[in-house]
Design a protein around this motif. Sequence first.
Motif, PDB file in Angstrom:
ATOM      1  N   ASP A 189      50.821  25.338  49.213  1.00 14.17           N
ATOM      2  CA  ASP A 189      52.120  24.690  49.008  1.00 14.17           C
ATOM      3  C   ASP A 189      52.482  23.762  50.158  1.00 14.17           C
ATOM      4  OD1 ASP A 189      54.560  24.389  47.433  1.00 14.17           O
ATOM      5  OD2 ASP A 189      55.547  25.408  49.114  1.00 14.17           O
ATOM      6  N   HIS A 190      51.996  24.061  51.359  1.00 13.07           N
ATOM      7  CA  HIS A 190      52.351  23.252  52.526  1.00 13.07           C
ATOM      8  C   HIS A 190      51.226  22.313  52.958  1.00 13.07           C
ATOM      9  CE1 HIS A 190      55.487  26.345  52.692  1.00 13.07           C
ATOM     10  NE2 HIS A 190      56.204  25.456  53.343  1.00 13.07           N
ATOM     11  N   GLY A 191      50.244  22.101  52.078  1.00  8.07           N
ATOM     12  CA  GLY A 191      49.254  21.067  52.322  1.00  8.07           C
ATOM     13  C   GLY A 191      48.131  21.427  53.265  1.00  8.07           C
ATOM     14  N   PHE A 192      47.922  22.701  53.514  1.00 10.70           N
ATOM     15  CA  PHE A 192      46.822  23.088  54.392  1.00 10.70           C
ATOM     16  C   PHE A 192      45.525  23.284  53.616  1.00 10.70           C
ATOM     17  CE2 PHE A 192      50.536  24.299  56.884  1.00 10.70           C
ATOM     18  CZ  PHE A 192      50.205  23.795  58.136  1.00 10.70           C
ATOM     19  N   ARG A 193      45.651  23.540  52.303  1.00 10.59           N
ATOM     20  CA  ARG A 193      44.470  23.729  51.471  1.00 10.59           C
ATOM     21  C   ARG A 193      44.715  23.162  50.077  1.00 10.59           C
ATOM     22  NH1 ARG A 193      39.878  24.154  54.052  1.00 10.59           N
ATOM     23  NH2 ARG A 193      40.060  25.552  55.826  1.00 10.59           N
ATOM     24  N   LEU A 194      43.628  22.810  49.403  1.00  5.07           N
ATOM     25  CA  LEU A 194      43.702  22.397  48.011  1.00  5.07           C
ATOM     26  C   LEU A 194      43.985  23.619  47.134  1.00  5.07           C
ATOM     27  CD1 LEU A 194      40.597  20.028  47.834  1.00  5.07           C
ATOM     28  CD2 LEU A 194      43.002  19.332  47.668  1.00  5.07           C
ATOM     29  N   PRO A 195      44.565  23.432  45.953  1.00  2.77           N
ATOM     30  CA  PRO A 195      44.812  24.565  45.052  1.00  2.77           C
ATOM     31  C   PRO A 195      43.562  25.364  44.710  1.00  2.77           C
ATOM     32  CG  PRO A 195      46.052  22.655  44.320  1.00  2.77           C
ATOM     33  CD  PRO A 195      45.169  22.181  45.446  1.00  2.77           C
ATOM     34  N   SER A 196      42.389  24.726  44.742  1.00  2.86           N
ATOM     35  CA  SER A 196      41.145  25.445  44.420  1.00  2.86           C
ATOM     36  C   SER A 196      40.842  26.554  45.425  1.00  2.86           C
ATOM     37  CB  SER A 196      39.965  24.474  44.365  1.00  2.86           C
ATOM     38  OG  SER A 196      39.841  23.754  45.576  1.00  2.86           O
ATOM     39  N   ALA A 197      41.486  26.507  46.603  1.00  3.80           N
ATOM     40  CA  ALA A 197      41.288  27.574  47.584  1.00  3.80           C
ATOM     41  C   ALA A 197      41.744  28.923  47.037  1.00  3.80           C
ATOM     42  CB  ALA A 197      42.038  27.249  48.878  1.00  3.80           C
ATOM     43  N   LEU A 198      42.664  28.899  46.063  1.00  2.00           N
ATOM     44  CA  LEU A 198      43.147  30.139  45.464  1.00  2.00           C
ATOM     45  C   LEU A 198      42.026  30.872  44.714  1.00  2.00           C
ATOM     46  CD1 LEU A 198      46.572  28.878  44.039  1.00  2.00           C
ATOM     47  CD2 LEU A 198      46.217  30.259  46.092  1.00  2.00           C
ATOM     48  N   ASP A 199      40.981  30.129  44.345  1.00  2.00           N
ATOM     49  CA  ASP A 199      39.871  30.753  43.622  1.00  2.00           C
ATOM     50  C   ASP A 199      38.825  31.344  44.565  1.00  2.00           C
ATOM     51  OD1 ASP A 199      40.515  30.364  40.804  1.00  2.00           O
ATOM     52  OD2 ASP A 199      40.421  28.236  41.282  1.00  2.00           O
ATOM     53  N   ASN A 200      39.013  31.155  45.866  1.00  2.00           N
ATOM     54  CA  ASN A 200      38.216  31.891  46.845  1.00  2.00           C
ATOM     55  C   ASN A 200      38.977  33.185  47.089  1.00  2.00           C
ATOM     56  OD1 ASN A 200      36.647  32.744  49.090  1.00  2.00           O
ATOM     57  ND2 ASN A 200      38.155  31.790  50.458  1.00  2.00           N
ATOM     58  N   ARG A 201      38.667  34.189  46.331  1.00  5.75           N
ATOM     59  CA  ARG A 201      39.503  35.390  46.302  1.00  5.75           C
ATOM     60  C   ARG A 201      38.667  36.636  46.028  1.00  5.75           C
ATOM     61  NH1 ARG A 201      39.833  37.095  41.083  1.00  5.75           N
ATOM     62  NH2 ARG A 201      39.503  35.583  39.394  1.00  5.75           N
ATOM     63  N   PRO A 202      39.242  37.809  46.296  1.00  7.88           N
ATOM     64  CA  PRO A 202      38.575  39.040  45.856  1.00  7.88           C
ATOM     65  C   PRO A 202      38.793  39.246  44.363  1.00  7.88           C
ATOM     66  CG  PRO A 202      40.648  39.561  46.931  1.00  7.88           C
ATOM     67  CD  PRO A 202      40.454  38.078  47.076  1.00  7.88           C
ATOM     68  N   LEU A 203      38.050  40.153  43.796  1.00 11.38           N
ATOM     69  CA  LEU A 203      38.232  40.470  42.382  1.00 11.38           C
ATOM     70  C   LEU A 203      39.601  41.102  42.140  1.00 11.38           C
ATOM     71  CD1 LEU A 203      34.783  42.120  41.502  1.00 11.38           C
ATOM     72  CD2 LEU A 203      35.537  39.812  40.918  1.00 11.38           C
ATOM     73  N   MET A 204      40.226  40.736  41.030  1.00 11.13           N
ATOM     74  CA  MET A 204      41.398  41.478  40.580  1.00 11.13           C
ATOM     75  C   MET A 204      40.923  42.843  40.097  1.00 11.13           C
ATOM     76  SD  MET A 204      43.806  38.676  38.638  1.00 11.13           S
ATOM     77  CE  MET A 204      42.544  37.675  37.854  1.00 11.13           C
ATOM     78  N   PHE A 205      41.817  43.824  40.115  1.00  6.48           N
ATOM     79  CA  PHE A 205      41.391  45.189  39.809  1.00  6.48           C
ATOM     80  C   PHE A 205      40.816  45.292  38.397  1.00  6.48           C
ATOM     81  CE2 PHE A 205      42.030  49.667  38.610  1.00  6.48           C
ATOM     82  CZ  PHE A 205      41.307  50.260  39.635  1.00  6.48           C
ATOM     83  N   ASP A 206      41.437  44.634  37.441  1.00  7.09           N
ATOM     84  CA  ASP A 206      40.930  44.688  36.066  1.00  7.09           C
ATOM     85  C   ASP A 206      39.549  44.058  35.952  1.00  7.09           C
ATOM     86  OD1 ASP A 206      43.120  46.012  35.153  1.00  7.09           O
ATOM     87  OD2 ASP A 206      44.136  44.257  34.330  1.00  7.09           O
ATOM     88  N   GLU A 207      39.292  43.024  36.745  1.00  5.94           N
ATOM     89  CA  GLU A 207      37.959  42.417  36.750  1.00  5.94           C
ATOM     90  C   GLU A 207      36.938  43.399  37.323  1.00  5.94           C
ATOM     91  OE1 GLU A 207      39.003  37.688  37.440  1.00  5.94           O
ATOM     92  OE2 GLU A 207      38.961  39.046  39.171  1.00  5.94           O
ATOM     93  N   TYR A 208      37.352  44.068  38.395  1.00  3.65           N
ATOM     94  CA  TYR A 208      36.439  44.991  39.083  1.00  3.65           C
ATOM     95  C   TYR A 208      36.102  46.207  38.221  1.00  3.65           C
ATOM     96  CZ  TYR A 208      34.941  48.691  42.239  1.00  3.65           C
ATOM     97  OH  TYR A 208      34.247  49.728  42.808  1.00  3.65           O
ATOM     98  N   ILE A 209      37.132  46.838  37.667  1.00  5.58           N
ATOM     99  CA  ILE A 209      36.939  48.131  37.005  1.00  5.58           C
ATOM    100  C   ILE A 209      36.182  48.025  35.695  1.00  5.58           C
ATOM    101  CG2 ILE A 209      39.030  48.271  35.596  1.00  5.58           C
ATOM    102  CD1 ILE A 209      37.702  50.991  37.991  1.00  5.58           C
ATOM    103  N   HIS A 210      36.082  46.817  35.139  1.00  7.58           N
ATOM    104  CA  HIS A 210      35.351  46.641  33.875  1.00  7.58           C
ATOM    105  C   HIS A 210      34.010  45.931  34.064  1.00  7.58           C
ATOM    106  CE1 HIS A 210      38.760  48.124  31.659  1.00  7.58           C
ATOM    107  NE2 HIS A 210      39.550  47.176  32.120  1.00  7.58           N
ATOM    108  N   LYS A 211      33.669  45.572  35.295  1.00  5.63           N
ATOM    109  CA  LYS A 211      32.519  44.692  35.514  1.00  5.63           C
ATOM    110  C   LYS A 211      31.170  45.412  35.432  1.00  5.63           C
ATOM    111  CE  LYS A 211      31.111  40.821  38.419  1.00  5.63           C
ATOM    112  NZ  LYS A 211      31.105  39.865  37.299  1.00  5.63           N
TER     113      LYS A 211
END
Length: 657
Positions: free
Chosen positions: A365-387
Amino acid sequence: MPNFTVSSPYQPAGDQPQAIDTLSSSIEAGNQYQTLLGVTGSGKTYTMAKIIEKTKKPTLIMTHNKTLAAQLYSEFKSFFPNNHVEYFISYYDYYQPEAYLPRQDLFIEKDSSINQELERLRLSTTANLLSHDDVIVIASVSANYGLGSPDDYRSIVQKLCVGDEYNQKALLLRLVDMGYKRNDEFFDRGDFRVTGEVIDIYPAYSEEFAIRVEFFGDEIEAIYGFNSLTGEKEEGVKEVTIYSANQFIVSKEKLARAVKSIEEELEERLAYFQKEDRMIEYNRLKQRTEFDLEMLEGTGMCKGIENYSRHLTGKKAGETPYTMMDYFEAMHDDYLVIVDESHVSLPQFRGMYAGDRSRKEVLVDHGFRLPSALDNRPLMFDEYIHKAPHFLFVSATPAPLELELSSAVAEQVVRPTGLLDPEIEIIDSTYQVENLHDKMKPVIARGERVLVTVLTKKMAEELTTYYNDLGLKARHMHSDMDAIERNQTIRSLRLGEFDILVGINLLREGLDIPEVSLVAILDADKEGFLRSRTSLIQTAGRAARNANGHVLMYAKKITDSMQFTIDTTQARREKQIAYNKEHGITPKTTLRVLDTDLKVEDAGELYNKQSKLDKMPKAERQQMVKELKAKMLAAAKNLDFEEAARLRDQIAKIKKL
């Protein structure tokens, strides 16, 4: 099918054979979820190893902290000496993620210290996962964070065969593309060097052996490994496969596409800031991203490259990132995930995504990163528990989630040592402090130790002072204390330098101390996290390694959590007593030799000298730093990362002087 073979002088005993058969059969039947409910000291780790041996599935074992992961790694290396046991945790000794505090207009730059040995172990994990099928990976929460594409990692390899022809210049350029650096002076991991028609390559994932490739013209004449330090040769091989030097390497074509995609996103985001008349954010984002793009185009890497992982891997916005599980899936259709201490690990996995997302949203939001940085993330719990195709949850106190999901639940409550769950006694809390004083005296007279858990830091300190004034030897421990002091305190308790340890949350300290025979829980009826079902059962278990184990719960009333703990413990005791009677077993206190390695003791002595450090001659302080640094590196080599971190912090304190 991979061949896993457990190497151990022991045979399954007690509840272990039934647990192994029940859980293995459930996994082989194709069920996704199973639970092993095993009490402290029942040999859960051995049972896990036998399940792997029986089901013959590549396995990812995850836990919630590095210390426990290191213990598991050591045990499984011992259980499976002829298989590939790997270790995958965060490779940072120190890590401060980038963050922005809008109220203070303060940007905190990313700061980290990479542990080279941990980085090697991570690369060894991914390389072996894509090369072998008999792999067991011990991992922390790091396995839930984003990695590069396993397909890209597998495609950027270099296979060398004796008798084949290679253009040497093309081969060297290929190594550079794979992230290796030419270094003819100081040969280290991730380097290569050239001497005439000999090319030496030090794989980034190799512990000490490098690869020598000898040419005759453009034909490879010989390939063999050699010790990078001594030069000692290994037997020659016909072929070798070299993997890239990091997990975010992509081909030149993919890198070019990623750069173009980043440029397009940057243009779109800059247009948004311009439209909103937010020129500070506009200029900030333009400057930072264009610098990263220059680095990517010039070297293939940049600081914070993981923030562009969506572009590098070709994933879509919001799509599940690649993680360690994808490396399993790339080579193995069927694999097993074991979640150790699941009652703690699963909630921690669940909370990772929200915290990471909150921090990055502010940066975006403050211009330090592009929005795509949000996709550098850990797994959400639902993604993890069903993977994964198969999960095995392991805990002495599994949560309702694990039990509800599981098709099979195996209880392991009989200990091979014959030790029983401790007896629990309920005592009115009106005069709890005085009553506990009388209860502790005969325990101390037998040469045994006492753990006392209270609700506040202030009470821990005052209770310690009170008992010391009465002639007993007590100390307190809480989160504000220095890590070195906490470690030394536990050691001193085992050595008998004092008899009573008072604390608030003694669960997280790993206090499985056989010398402790009495555990006292003050104000046990004050419902909350520290007096929940899970906490009470885990706390009571601290007395389960001693034949005289006993638990005192001081309360005005019996809460649901207390009653559950009492009923559960009594049911376990009845089963344990019946088993011991049937097999003629006499319970014996667990014997665990106190570690005589002086590294912990030295750290404690250093802590005691802390107040005198500023009066020490400078030369003596410098010598102390030198000695501590050697100990720190030795601790890291032995995977004792907690001790290495403590020593590093102590070195920093001395250097400030």
